[in-house]
Design a protein around this motif. Structure first.
Motif, PDB file in Angstrom:
ATOM      1  N   PRO A  18       0.806  -1.215   0.000  1.00 12.64           N
ATOM      2  CA  PRO A  18       0.000   0.000   0.000  1.00 12.64           C
ATOM      3  C   PRO A  18       0.844   1.273   0.000  1.00 12.64           C
ATOM      4  O   PRO A  18       0.324   2.366  -0.229  1.00 12.64           O
ATOM      5  CB  PRO A  18      -0.824  -0.108   1.273  1.00 12.64           C
ATOM      6  CG  PRO A  18      -0.002  -0.959   2.170  1.00 12.64           C
ATOM      7  CD  PRO A  18       0.734  -1.912   1.275  1.00 12.64           C
ATOM      8  N   VAL A  19       2.140   1.121   0.255  1.00  8.74           N
ATOM      9  CA  VAL A  19       3.057   2.259   0.250  1.00  8.74           C
ATOM     10  C   VAL A  19       4.449   1.722  -0.095  1.00  8.74           C
ATOM     11  O   VAL A  19       4.782   0.589   0.236  1.00  8.74           O
ATOM     12  CB  VAL A  19       3.044   3.004   1.616  1.00  8.74           C
ATOM     13  CG1 VAL A  19       3.552   2.122   2.738  1.00  8.74           C
ATOM     14  CG2 VAL A  19       3.794   4.325   1.565  1.00  8.74           C
ATOM     15  N   PRO A  47       7.831   3.235   5.394  1.00  9.20           N
ATOM     16  CA  PRO A  47       7.462   3.981   4.189  1.00  9.20           C
ATOM     17  C   PRO A  47       8.526   4.944   3.676  1.00  9.20           C
ATOM     18  O   PRO A  47       9.235   5.583   4.444  1.00  9.20           O
ATOM     19  CB  PRO A  47       6.222   4.765   4.597  1.00  9.20           C
ATOM     20  CG  PRO A  47       6.009   4.531   6.030  1.00  9.20           C
ATOM     21  CD  PRO A  47       7.030   3.594   6.539  1.00  9.20           C
ATOM     22  N   GLN A  51       1.911   8.384  -0.143  1.00 10.56           N
ATOM     23  CA  GLN A  51       0.620   7.941  -0.662  1.00 10.56           C
ATOM     24  C   GLN A  51       0.346   6.506  -0.243  1.00 10.56           C
ATOM     25  O   GLN A  51       1.150   5.618  -0.495  1.00 10.56           O
ATOM     26  CB  GLN A  51       0.591   8.044  -2.186  1.00 10.56           C
ATOM     27  CG  GLN A  51      -0.741   7.730  -2.802  1.00 10.56           C
ATOM     28  CD  GLN A  51      -1.806   8.746  -2.450  1.00 10.56           C
ATOM     29  OE1 GLN A  51      -1.609   9.937  -2.598  1.00 10.56           O
ATOM     30  NE2 GLN A  51      -2.935   8.288  -1.972  1.00 10.56           N
ATOM     31  N   ILE A  52      -0.813   6.294   0.397  1.00 10.12           N
ATOM     32  CA  ILE A  52      -1.268   4.947   0.767  1.00 10.12           C
ATOM     33  C   ILE A  52      -2.338   4.541  -0.245  1.00 10.12           C
ATOM     34  O   ILE A  52      -3.294   5.289  -0.477  1.00 10.12           O
ATOM     35  CB  ILE A  52      -1.878   4.931   2.187  1.00 10.12           C
ATOM     36  CG1 ILE A  52      -0.905   5.485   3.232  1.00 10.12           C
ATOM     37  CG2 ILE A  52      -2.375   3.527   2.547  1.00 10.12           C
ATOM     38  CD1 ILE A  52       0.313   4.640   3.496  1.00 10.12           C
ATOM     39  N   VAL A  82      -4.690  -1.698   7.172  1.00 11.02           N
ATOM     40  CA  VAL A  82      -3.471  -0.926   6.921  1.00 11.02           C
ATOM     41  C   VAL A  82      -3.393   0.076   8.069  1.00 11.02           C
ATOM     42  O   VAL A  82      -4.191   1.005   8.140  1.00 11.02           O
ATOM     43  CB  VAL A  82      -3.518  -0.207   5.555  1.00 11.02           C
ATOM     44  CG1 VAL A  82      -2.235   0.596   5.341  1.00 11.02           C
ATOM     45  CG2 VAL A  82      -3.740  -1.195   4.422  1.00 11.02           C
ATOM     46  N   ILE A  84      -1.391   2.878   9.774  1.00  9.02           N
ATOM     47  CA  ILE A  84      -0.365   3.827   9.361  1.00  9.02           C
ATOM     48  C   ILE A  84       0.400   4.342  10.574  1.00  9.02           C
ATOM     49  O   ILE A  84      -0.114   5.127  11.364  1.00  9.02           O
ATOM     50  CB  ILE A  84      -0.984   4.978   8.555  1.00  9.02           C
ATOM     51  CG1 ILE A  84      -1.770   4.396   7.376  1.00  9.02           C
ATOM     52  CG2 ILE A  84       0.095   5.944   8.079  1.00  9.02           C
ATOM     53  CD1 ILE A  84      -2.826   5.306   6.820  1.00  9.02           C
ATOM     54  N   CYS A 115      -0.405  10.862   3.502  1.00  9.97           N
ATOM     55  CA  CYS A 115       0.119  11.010   4.862  1.00  9.97           C
ATOM     56  C   CYS A 115       1.298  11.965   4.877  1.00  9.97           C
ATOM     57  O   CYS A 115       2.104  11.976   3.955  1.00  9.97           O
ATOM     58  CB  CYS A 115       0.579   9.659   5.403  1.00  9.97           C
ATOM     59  SG  CYS A 115      -0.712   8.425   5.412  1.00  9.97           S
ATOM     60  N   THR A 129       4.367   0.905   9.020  1.00 10.19           N
ATOM     61  CA  THR A 129       2.975   0.693   8.637  1.00 10.19           C
ATOM     62  C   THR A 129       2.684  -0.795   8.471  1.00 10.19           C
ATOM     63  O   THR A 129       3.001  -1.384   7.437  1.00 10.19           O
ATOM     64  CB  THR A 129       2.687   1.477   7.340  1.00 10.19           C
ATOM     65  OG1 THR A 129       2.911   2.866   7.594  1.00 10.19           O
ATOM     66  CG2 THR A 129       1.266   1.263   6.853  1.00 10.19           C
ATOM     67  N   THR A 153       4.810   0.932  -4.374  1.00  7.73           N
ATOM     68  CA  THR A 153       3.399   1.234  -4.150  1.00  7.73           C
ATOM     69  C   THR A 153       2.531   0.634  -5.253  1.00  7.73           C
ATOM     70  O   THR A 153       2.743   0.906  -6.429  1.00  7.73           O
ATOM     71  CB  THR A 153       3.166   2.757  -4.101  1.00  7.73           C
ATOM     72  OG1 THR A 153       4.028   3.321  -3.129  1.00  7.73           O
ATOM     73  CG2 THR A 153       1.719   3.085  -3.761  1.00  7.73           C
TER      74      THR A 153
END
Length: 164
Positions: A18-19, A47, A51-52, A82, A84, A115, A129, A153
Motif C-alpha cells: 500500500p506504500v 514507508p 501515498q497509501i 493498513v 499507518i 500522509c 505501517t 506502491t
C-alpha cells in the motif's frame, strides 16, 4: 470447455504494497500488538512515500475518526488492516488526509490516504505501517508473505492468500 480453469481451490488473492518502502517482518515491529500477531498475521513497511493505496480490491469497512488506519474487506471475505504508523491514534487525525470513506468500493492501487510522514515521524513512536489480515484464522485461506525486501506502491505483491 473453459469452466474448469476456474475451479474452487485455484483462486488466490494477491495483496500489493500500500506504500513504497522497506518490507519488514511483522515480528520485527516495535509494538507487541503487531509483533505478537494479536491482530493477525501480515507484514510491515517502513514507508518512503506519502501515498497509501488499496492493497486489494474491496470495500472500505473501517476508517476511524483518527484516520490512522484503513480496514478493507475483499469480495471473498478477507479483512485487511493498513495501520499507518505506530501510536498514531494519539495524533487525532493530524498528518492524515483520507481519499475514501467507509462504504466506498476500491480497486487495488486506488488512493486511500495521503500522509505527512515527516509529521508522523516527529509526533508518533514510528512511521512503520503494518498490513495485517485481521480474520485470517476465520477463513479457508493460507497466507504467504513475500521474501522481497523493498516494495513499490501498488505493484509489489506482499501477501498471497490461497485456498487451503
Amino acid at each position: 470447455m473453459f469452466k474448469n480453469l476456474f475451479k474452487k481451490g485455484n483462486s488466490k488473492t494477491e495483496m500489493v504494497a500500500p506504500v513504497a518502502g522497506e518490507l519488514i517482518s511483522l515480528e520485527d515491529v516495535p509494538d507487541p500488538v503487531f509483533s505478537q500477531k494479536m491482530m493477525g498475521d501480515g507484514i510491515a513497511i517502513k514507508p518512503s512515500d506519502n501515498q497509501i493505496v488499496a492493497p486489494v480490491d474491496g470495500e472500505v469497512v473501517q476508517l476511524p475518526e483518527t484516520k490512522h488506519a484503513v480496514g478493507l474487506r475483499t469480495e471473498d471475505g478477507i479483512e485487511v488492516l493498513v495501520h499507518i504508523g505506530l501510536e498514531t491514534v494519539s495524533l487525532n487525525g493530524e498528518g492524515f488526509t483520507p481519499n475514501v470513506k467507509t462504504g466506498d468500493q476500491v480497486a487495488k492501487g486506488d488512493p486511500l490516504m495521503t500522509c505527512d510522514f515527516d509529521y508522523i515521524r516527529e509526533n508518533a513512536s514510528s512511521d512503520i505501517t503494518p498490513v495485517v489480515i485481521t480474520n485470517g484464522q476465520d477463513t479457508d485461506k493460507t497466507f504467504t508473505m513475500t521474501e522481497e525486501s523493498n516494495g513499490k506502491t501498488g505493484e509489489t505483491v506482499i501477501i498471497t492468500a490461497s485456498e487451503k
